[in-house]
Design an enzyme around this catalytic site. Structure first.
Site, PDB file in Angstrom:
ATOM      1  N   ASP A   1     -34.406 -27.140  -7.635  1.00 59.92           N
ATOM      2  CA  ASP A   1     -35.579 -27.252  -6.763  1.00 59.92           C
ATOM      3  C   ASP A   1     -35.226 -26.590  -5.438  1.00 59.92           C
ATOM      4  O   ASP A   1     -34.979 -27.242  -4.425  1.00 59.92           O
ATOM      5  CB  ASP A   1     -35.983 -28.711  -6.561  1.00 59.92           C
TER       6      ASP A   1
ATOM      7  N   LYS B   1     -46.492 -41.697  -4.800  1.00 63.92           N
ATOM      8  CA  LYS B   1     -45.546 -41.087  -5.744  1.00 63.92           C
ATOM      9  C   LYS B   1     -46.302 -40.318  -6.820  1.00 63.92           C
ATOM     10  O   LYS B   1     -47.445 -40.643  -7.157  1.00 63.92           O
ATOM     11  CB  LYS B   1     -44.717 -42.178  -6.430  1.00 63.92           C
TER      12      LYS B   1
ATOM     13  N   HIS C   1     -28.776 -36.179   2.662  1.00 65.20           N
ATOM     14  CA  HIS C   1     -30.217 -35.927   2.553  1.00 65.20           C
ATOM     15  C   HIS C   1     -30.993 -37.191   2.240  1.00 65.20           C
ATOM     16  O   HIS C   1     -32.229 -37.159   2.143  1.00 65.20           O
ATOM     17  CB  HIS C   1     -30.496 -34.867   1.509  1.00 65.20           C
TER      18      HIS C   1
ATOM     19  N   ASN D   1     -38.562 -37.953  -7.329  1.00 63.98           N
ATOM     20  CA  ASN D   1     -38.312 -38.633  -6.055  1.00 63.98           C
ATOM     21  C   ASN D   1     -39.128 -38.063  -4.902  1.00 63.98           C
ATOM     22  O   ASN D   1     -38.901 -38.410  -3.743  1.00 63.98           O
ATOM     23  CB  ASN D   1     -36.816 -38.607  -5.711  1.00 63.98           C
TER      24      ASN D   1
END
Length: 399
Positions: free
Chosen positions: A74, A398, A328, A162
């Protein structure tokens, strides 16, 4: 706290957590990385955990080389946040309507927009250069040429896993109860497709034949393969940044519709899966941060916890031992499969009490109990960042 040094590696591997507490798979990955001949050094963040190829929570400085697996699939994934003029007293007791409005305005999960965003029609979106940005799509790896329309329609969408959108309240201090807007997302499918294609190319290069882990295959400076990867990498990192900018502008407009008096500060944005050209001790290196943010002197960053525990706005201290980096987030302490075996929807409801969010089986793998304690993670990196604000979410969207 300072760092420990992982034993048995060629290049220094500095660890900002108890090295004996690192899961064996992740420790093996870190030793494999430290053995690579191009590696100048590795900084391991307190949210470290096992990942594909390179460990999540690792900062790797390489000379004249870069490993696409050390960036992650990603590409450009990161965070954006903005402080508002609202306070907790301005919010209604029932936040379900606000969550529904956010979900209606920003596609989540695998959903994409029916037609691409027109940046000129998004109030507050100050990003320019859109025509030039999309013209560069034709320069990307030809194997993704058919994905242009999909990439355009996924711009300004959240994704799943997430990734999240949150309304948060500041905790403590003079600004107790101040409302913040926050989101976490990346380069969607196009970043993943580009990353996987380049990882495949790197694995087949002769100089990578004898690596301890073929997923750590590298591109070397001055080669056509490196040039092609960097071209696609920079584009995907920009796509991720623009994706967050679109979502944040839309998010701000959703809030503005309900609270016309709202004012917004300057947004904060940071990648945590990316590559940067930097110099340490007079040595020019390519620094990959996979699950880590830049924390140079004065840099503002965002370190989220989980969907029930809150987040931190931080300012970097510029620690060169860590290649000016910080974690992070909290980092997972169990896999998604293990989380689903361990917890159920009742656990999810209990652990997200007071948060307007999904509490169904589809997000049990994101339960706070599957993550490390964010307060412990922050304590382990006091020499990397200082806390500017502690936030606690009251709405969490989400995918």
């Amino acid at each position: 706290m300072g760092f420990h040094t992982l034993a048995g590696t060629r290049a220094p591997v500095r660890v900002w957590t108890d090295p004996y507490g690192i899961e064996p798979q992740a420790a093996k990955q870190l030793r494999n990385i430290g053995a690579l001949p191009w590696v100048e050094g590795v900084a391991v963040m307190p949210d470290v955990h096992f990942g594909k190829g390179a460990t999540i929570g690792s900062v790797i400085a390489m000379r004249q080389a870069v490993s696409p697996a050390a960036v992650g699939v990603d590409i450009g994934c990161g965070m954006s946040a903005v402080r508002t003029s609202l306070t907790a007293a301005d919010l209604p007791d029932d936040l379900a309507g606000l969550r529904s409005a956010i979900e209606a305005a920003i596609p989540v999960g695998f959903t994409q927009r029916e037609k691409a965003v027109d940046p000129r029609r998004v109030r507050g979106l100050e990003q320019g250069g859109w025509d030039e940005f999309w013209r560069r799509f034709t320069d990307l790896d030809r194997r993704v040429a058919q994905l242009e329309v999909r990439a355009q329609r996924q711009l300004g969408t959240l994704g799943g896993g997430n990734h999240f959108i949150e309304v948060c309240l500041e905790q403590g201090g003079a600004d107790e109860g101040r409302v913040w807007l926050m989101l976490h997302s990346g380069s969607r499918n196009i970043g993943k497709e580009l990353a996987e294609r380049h990882i495949g190319v790197a694995r087949r290069l002769p100089h990578n034949a004898d690596l301890p882990d073929r997923d750590l295959a590298v591109f070397l400076a001055g080669t056509p393969e490196m040039q092609a990867y960097r071209r696609d990498l920079w584009w995907a990192q920009e796509y991720a940044r623009r994706n967050r900018a679109v979502m944040l502008a839309v998010f701000c407009n959703v809030v503005r519709e309900r609270f016309p008096q709202v004012r917004y500060d300057e947004p904060i944005s940071c990648h945590h899966n990316y590559v940067a050209e930097e110099s340490y001790g007079g040595v020019d290196v390519l620094v990959t941060r996979k699950g880590a943010i830049r924390a140079g002197q004065g840099d503002l960053g965002i370190i989220p916890g989980s969907m029930g525990t809150g987040s931190y706005i931080v300012r970097g201290k510029g620690n060169p031992d860590a290649y000016c980096s910080a974690s992070h987030g909290a980092g997972r302490r169990m896999s998604r499969a293990q989380a689903k075996r361990t917890f159920g929807t009742d656990d999810l409801a209990a652990q997200t009490a007071g948060v307007e969010c999904r509490k169904d089986a589809g997000v049990v793998d994101e339960i706070p109990g599957a993550y490390k304690d964010i307060t412990e993670v922050m304590a382990q990196q006091e020499d990397l960042v200082e806390v500017v604000a502690h936030l606690k979410q009251v709405v969490c969207v989400k995918g």
